[in-house]
Design a protein around this motif. Structure first.
Motif: not given
Length: 313
Positions: A198-227
């Motif tokens: 799942l983390a690989d799928v999310i990372s490929a779909a949501a590559r960080p585009m700016n400094s804010e997005q690079r600050r956290i792993h691309p899967a962080t918010r999706t894993f939070q949402a699922l939990r």
């Protein structure tokens, strides 16, 4: 909160007493709780017993401590740590531990407590166990259940919700602006059985585009949402806050430590409504209490913690 918080780096949890894992805002929580010797107190998220231990020390033999947690593994550890021993054994309160969501407190119909503490979120016990499926830093099953008796798992959500529903979950509970793109990628990659996949799928779909997005792993918010969705965390929090005025005796206090903006907003609004509209709360924290720089350096879990407190009037 723990892993998946939009405000917290990957790997951050909360509470507890183990090596590398200490209760967040411990002094502040105990001070605001204003523990009275001989009183009855509820730790609604007993976790590994860190806050509960300090409450118990102050209650003494006449007191009563009720600890709740969804996770039986946490309760087992907390139970052993909260047993009286040594010098203080003769002056230790009665302790009752229950495997239950704190939403179950909504069943109470009369004041039973002098204080109520809730340290919301994920413990390191859960986060560091790959078999629980909370972390995207280790290969594990897509489980994410705090209570293993619960029927719904993250795997079921990921593989069975339709694309629109999945996008809504990711957006609402993860505040992820790329939710539609991520949901589309997940649906195309089904079946997804592991956290790493799942983390690989999310990372490929949501590559960080700016400094804010690079600050956290691309899967962080999706894993939070699922939990949050799997464990009904926000619904349970609302139920707890709705029950608090009925549970607390006059002068009793409620203290809530939250770890991301969704939780903190719910707590703030509930306290404000209780103070301004219903007139049963006196707010003790005009602004949320946060960890000192020293605590944040010593314990990174504390960096995103926000404490709010109110008193029953």
């Amino acid at each position: 909160m723990g892993e998946g918080s939009t405000d917290t780096p990957q790997g951050v949890g909360h509470g507890g007493r183990e090596v590398g894992h200490v209760p967040v805002l411990l002094k502040e929580a105990i001070d605001f709780l204003n523990v009275r010797r001989g009183g009855t107190y509820i730790d609604a998220t007993v976790g590994l017993g860190g806050h509960s231990y300090e409450i118990a020390r102050r209650l003494g033999a006449p007191g009563h401590l009720i600890g709740l947690d969804k996770d039986p593994a946490a309760l087992e550890i907390a139970g052993s740590r909260l047993r009286p021993s040594g010098f203080g054994e003769a002056d230790w309160p009665s302790i009752e531990l229950r495997q239950a969501s704190f939403a179950s407190l909504a069943e109470a119909r009369s004041p039973i407590a002098d204080g109520l503490l809730a340290d919301i979120g994920l413990s390191s016990l859960q986060l560091n166990n790959a078999a629980r499926g909370f972390s995207f830093q280790a290969e594990g099953p897509l489980d994410m259940r705090m209570d293993p008796r619960s029927e719904r798992t993250a795997e079921q959500v990921v593989n069975h919700l339709d694309e629109r529903q999945l996008a809504d979950v990711i957006y609402e509970f993860g505040e992820e602006r790329r939710s539609r793109r991520i949901a589309r990628a997940i649906v195309r990659s089904r079946p997804i059985r592991s956290t790493a996949h799942l983390a690989d799928v999310i990372s490929a779909a949501a590559r960080p585009m700016n400094s804010e997005q690079r600050r956290i792993h691309p899967a962080t918010r999706t894993f939070q949402a699922l939990r949050i969705f799997v464990n009904r965390e926000l619904d349970d929090l609302r139920a707890l806050l709705e029950a608090a005025p009925r549970i607390l005796k006059p002068g009793g206090r409620v203290v809530v430590i939250s770890f991301h903006s969704l939780e903190d907003r719910i707590v703030k609004d509930a306290f404000r409504e209780g103070a301004m509209k219903d007139k049963y709360f006196r707010i003790l924290t005009k602004k949320p209490v946060t960890a000192s720089e020293e605590e944040s350096d010593r314990n990174p879990r504390a960096r995103s913690a926000k404490l709010r407190a109110a008193e029953r009037i």
